[in-house]
Design a protein around this motif. Structure first.
Motif, PDB file in Angstrom:
ATOM      1  N   GLU A   1       0.827  -1.209   0.000  1.00  0.00           N
ATOM      2  CA  GLU A   1       0.000   0.000   0.000  1.00  0.00           C
ATOM      3  C   GLU A   1       0.862   1.260   0.000  1.00  0.00           C
ATOM      4  O   GLU A   1       0.538   2.245  -0.684  1.00  0.00           O
ATOM      5  N   LEU A   2       1.950   1.234   0.757  1.00  0.00           N
ATOM      6  CA  LEU A   2       2.819   2.398   0.826  1.00  0.00           C
ATOM      7  C   LEU A   2       3.512   2.655  -0.519  1.00  0.00           C
ATOM      8  O   LEU A   2       3.646   3.801  -0.946  1.00  0.00           O
ATOM      9  N   VAL A   3       3.942   1.581  -1.179  1.00  0.00           N
ATOM     10  CA  VAL A   3       4.582   1.734  -2.485  1.00  0.00           C
ATOM     11  C   VAL A   3       3.596   2.320  -3.491  1.00  0.00           C
ATOM     12  O   VAL A   3       3.923   3.248  -4.244  1.00  0.00           O
ATOM     13  N   THR A   4       2.380   1.784  -3.515  1.00  0.00           N
ATOM     14  CA  THR A   4       1.370   2.285  -4.452  1.00  0.00           C
ATOM     15  C   THR A   4       1.068   3.758  -4.199  1.00  0.00           C
ATOM     16  O   THR A   4       0.959   4.561  -5.137  1.00  0.00           O
ATOM     17  N   ARG A   5       0.955   4.125  -2.931  1.00  0.00           N
ATOM     18  CA  ARG A   5       0.678   5.520  -2.591  1.00  0.00           C
ATOM     19  C   ARG A   5       1.837   6.437  -2.992  1.00  0.00           C
ATOM     20  O   ARG A   5       1.628   7.520  -3.524  1.00  0.00           O
ATOM     21  N   GLU A   6       3.071   5.967  -2.749  1.00  0.00           N
ATOM     22  CA  GLU A   6       4.232   6.806  -3.073  1.00  0.00           C
ATOM     23  C   GLU A   6       4.389   6.971  -4.579  1.00  0.00           C
ATOM     24  O   GLU A   6       4.798   8.039  -5.057  1.00  0.00           O
ATOM     25  N   ALA A   7       4.085   5.924  -5.343  1.00  0.00           N
ATOM     26  CA  ALA A   7       4.191   6.013  -6.804  1.00  0.00           C
ATOM     27  C   ALA A   7       3.185   7.000  -7.368  1.00  0.00           C
ATOM     28  O   ALA A   7       3.436   7.660  -8.391  1.00  0.00           O
ATOM     29  N   GLY A   8       2.037   7.101  -6.715  1.00  0.00           N
ATOM     30  CA  GLY A   8       1.027   8.082  -7.125  1.00  0.00           C
ATOM     31  C   GLY A   8       0.603   7.907  -8.565  1.00  0.00           C
ATOM     32  O   GLY A   8       0.451   6.783  -9.068  1.00  0.00           O
ATOM     33  N   ASP A   9       0.443   9.034  -9.249  1.00  0.00           N
ATOM     34  CA  ASP A   9      -0.015   9.001 -10.638  1.00  0.00           C
ATOM     35  C   ASP A   9       1.099   9.274 -11.623  1.00  0.00           C
ATOM     36  O   ASP A   9       0.845   9.630 -12.780  1.00  0.00           O
ATOM     37  N   ASP A  10       2.362   9.089 -11.181  1.00  0.00           N
ATOM     38  CA  ASP A  10       3.494   9.299 -12.075  1.00  0.00           C
ATOM     39  C   ASP A  10       3.524   8.166 -13.104  1.00  0.00           C
ATOM     40  O   ASP A  10       3.752   7.005 -12.745  1.00  0.00           O
ATOM     41  N   PRO A  11       3.296   8.455 -14.375  1.00  0.00           N
ATOM     42  CA  PRO A  11       3.235   7.380 -15.381  1.00  0.00           C
ATOM     43  C   PRO A  11       4.586   6.708 -15.612  1.00  0.00           C
ATOM     44  O   PRO A  11       4.640   5.634 -16.232  1.00  0.00           O
ATOM     45  N   ARG A  12       5.659   7.306 -15.113  1.00  0.00           N
ATOM     46  CA  ARG A  12       6.988   6.720 -15.310  1.00  0.00           C
ATOM     47  C   ARG A  12       7.273   5.604 -14.308  1.00  0.00           C
ATOM     48  O   ARG A  12       8.240   4.855 -14.476  1.00  0.00           O
ATOM     49  N   VAL A  13       6.462   5.503 -13.250  1.00  0.00           N
ATOM     50  CA  VAL A  13       6.659   4.501 -12.201  1.00  0.00           C
ATOM     51  C   VAL A  13       5.645   3.382 -12.382  1.00  0.00           C
ATOM     52  O   VAL A  13       4.430   3.626 -12.411  1.00  0.00           O
ATOM     53  N   SER A  14       6.109   2.161 -12.516  1.00  0.00           N
ATOM     54  CA  SER A  14       5.226   1.002 -12.629  1.00  0.00           C
ATOM     55  C   SER A  14       5.668  -0.059 -11.635  1.00  0.00           C
ATOM     56  O   SER A  14       6.847  -0.127 -11.257  1.00  0.00           O
ATOM     57  N   THR A  15       4.730  -0.888 -11.211  1.00  0.00           N
ATOM     58  CA  THR A  15       5.012  -1.883 -10.181  1.00  0.00           C
ATOM     59  C   THR A  15       4.459  -3.246 -10.554  1.00  0.00           C
ATOM     60  O   THR A  15       3.493  -3.369 -11.299  1.00  0.00           O
ATOM     61  N   GLU A  16       5.102  -4.261 -10.004  1.00  0.00           N
ATOM     62  CA  GLU A  16       4.602  -5.640 -10.036  1.00  0.00           C
ATOM     63  C   GLU A  16       4.850  -6.187  -8.635  1.00  0.00           C
ATOM     64  O   GLU A  16       5.922  -6.727  -8.343  1.00  0.00           O
ATOM     65  N   LEU A  17       3.859  -6.006  -7.754  1.00  0.00           N
ATOM     66  CA  LEU A  17       4.036  -6.299  -6.340  1.00  0.00           C
ATOM     67  C   LEU A  17       3.610  -7.730  -6.027  1.00  0.00           C
ATOM     68  O   LEU A  17       2.601  -7.986  -5.377  1.00  0.00           O
ATOM     69  N   SER A  18       4.420  -8.662  -6.495  1.00  0.00           N
ATOM     70  CA  SER A  18       4.168 -10.083  -6.263  1.00  0.00           C
ATOM     71  C   SER A  18       5.455 -10.836  -6.554  1.00  0.00           C
ATOM     72  O   SER A  18       6.405 -10.296  -7.135  1.00  0.00           O
ATOM     73  N   PHE A  19       5.510 -12.090  -6.111  1.00  0.00           N
ATOM     74  CA  PHE A  19       6.626 -12.940  -6.506  1.00  0.00           C
ATOM     75  C   PHE A  19       6.578 -13.138  -8.019  1.00  0.00           C
ATOM     76  O   PHE A  19       5.498 -13.262  -8.599  1.00  0.00           O
ATOM     77  N   VAL A  20       7.738 -13.163  -8.638  1.00  0.00           N
ATOM     78  CA  VAL A  20       7.781 -13.387 -10.078  1.00  0.00           C
ATOM     79  C   VAL A  20       8.590 -14.649 -10.365  1.00  0.00           C
ATOM     80  O   VAL A  20       9.468 -15.041  -9.593  1.00  0.00           O
ATOM     81  N   SER A  21       8.285 -15.279 -11.474  1.00  0.00           N
ATOM     82  CA  SER A  21       8.992 -16.489 -11.884  1.00  0.00           C
ATOM     83  C   SER A  21      10.414 -16.144 -12.286  1.00  0.00           C
ATOM     84  O   SER A  21      10.767 -14.972 -12.506  1.00  0.00           O
TER      85      SER A  21
END
Length: 332
Positions: free
Chosen positions: A200-220
């Motif tokens: 939640e904190l990461v999503t809030r900090e990223a805000g609406d900046d289109p340059r910041v993208s996230t994948e908040l899960s384990f990845v293969s």
């Protein structure tokens, strides 16, 4: 001992991607039999060495009752090891647990320390205050698995944080610093499973900046390699940094890294090639932009020198520790 010693690793099998234990098991030559952890095996099985990695993970449950039962189970396992002259070997990955535990947890972890004979540290900069002998075995690289996976074309201006999102790793600081840069050609990816409350904190900090993208899960493994290979620079905004498997993963995929200046990171840079490292003393916007310019100016070719971290050599070094611990226990 006429047969290969059987070692019970204090790690559960994990099918979410390549783990430290997977590399250790696969890198052996058959002279040691390595098995994954289960409480049934630890309490009832037959093994010659108990190799603990993150003991706090063995005793933390999803409820207070489960944690209590796990603490008592580990105490029983340690008692059983002492009774059967099964030496306990411990790999010290971190100076202290990432998240502090209860006093009851600290007591059982202290008992685990007291039961330990052989201690494996990943660097000479790790202080060890327990065990009867200490061996330094570096963390292995990830090339045996990652080299077989497809890579993405590098995205110019792409910065990447990848790994479990924990408070001490400074991900929120990185997002703030990045967002203070006004270069539209830059982008930031944040990839990894968050510890409780961090998503939640990461999503809030990223805000609406289109340059910041996230994948908040384990990845293969495949996605892990794709994310790293697409980055121009992998950033480690850690507030403290001792040992990092992700650092070795980034170097295994031949990507430069931005890391806090520390004796451990300086030593690794000297080993694998300083051209793959950019250091910072304080992470700020001008330094982040300059790090990217520095990497571009180097026109990196070839690969980091990771041969000292080949897993067969790492596995052989572990075998020596296991045999030394068995001799010390009078079973060699």
């Amino acid at each position: 001992m006429s047969r290969p010693p059987r070692v019970l690793l204090g790690l559960w099998p994990d099918d979410r991607g390549t783990q430290y234990a997977d590399q250790l098991v696969d890198g052996g030559d058959g002279s040691i039999e390595l098995g994954y952890f289960s409480w049934r095996e630890a309490l009832l099985g037959s093994y010659d060495v108990f190799h603990v990695h993150w003991p706090e993970m063995l005793v933390r449950g999803s409820t207070r009752l489960e944690s209590l039962l796990r603490r008592r189970a580990l105490a029983l396992v340690l008692w059983r090891c002492r009774l059967r002259r099964v030496p306990v070997v411990r790999t010290v990955h971190n100076a202290t647990p990432h998240e502090p535990g209860s006093r009851a947890e600290q007591r059982v972890l202290a008992a685990c320390d007291r039961a330990t004979s052989g201690v494996i540290r990943l660097t000479t900069h790790t202080d060890v205050a327990f065990g009867s002998f200490v061996a330094t075995i570096p963390h292995g690289h990830y090339r045996p698995r990652f080299d077989a996976l497809p890579r993405e074309a590098q995205v110019p201006g792409r910065l990447l944080f990848i790994g479990i999102v924990r408070p001490y790793k400074g991900v929120l600081d990185l997002i703030r610093v990045f967002r203070s840069l006004d270069d539209p050609a830059l982008s930031l990816r944040v990839v990894g499973a968050p510890s409780p409350g961090q998503g939640e904190l990461v999503t809030r900090e990223a805000g609406d900046d289109p340059r910041v993208s996230t994948e908040l899960s384990f990845v293969s493994d495949a996605d892990f390699v794709r994310e790293i290979s697409a980055a121009e620079l992998v950033v480690f905004p850690y507030r403290r940094m001792l040992n990092s498997g992700v650092l070795l993963a980034a170097l295994s995929v031949d990507r430069p890294v931005l890391v806090p200046r520390s004796p451990v990171n300086e030593a690794i840079a000297d080993e694998v090639g300083r051209e793959w490292f950019v250091f910072y003393d304080r992470l700020d916007a001008p330094g982040l932009a300059q790090a990217l310019r520095d990497v571009r100016a180097r026109s990196l070719r070839g690969r980091p020198e990771l041969s000292a971290r080949d897993w067969p050599a790492v596995a052989r070094a572990h075998r020596k520790v296991y045999l030394s611990a068995l001799r010390e226990a009078g079973r060699g």
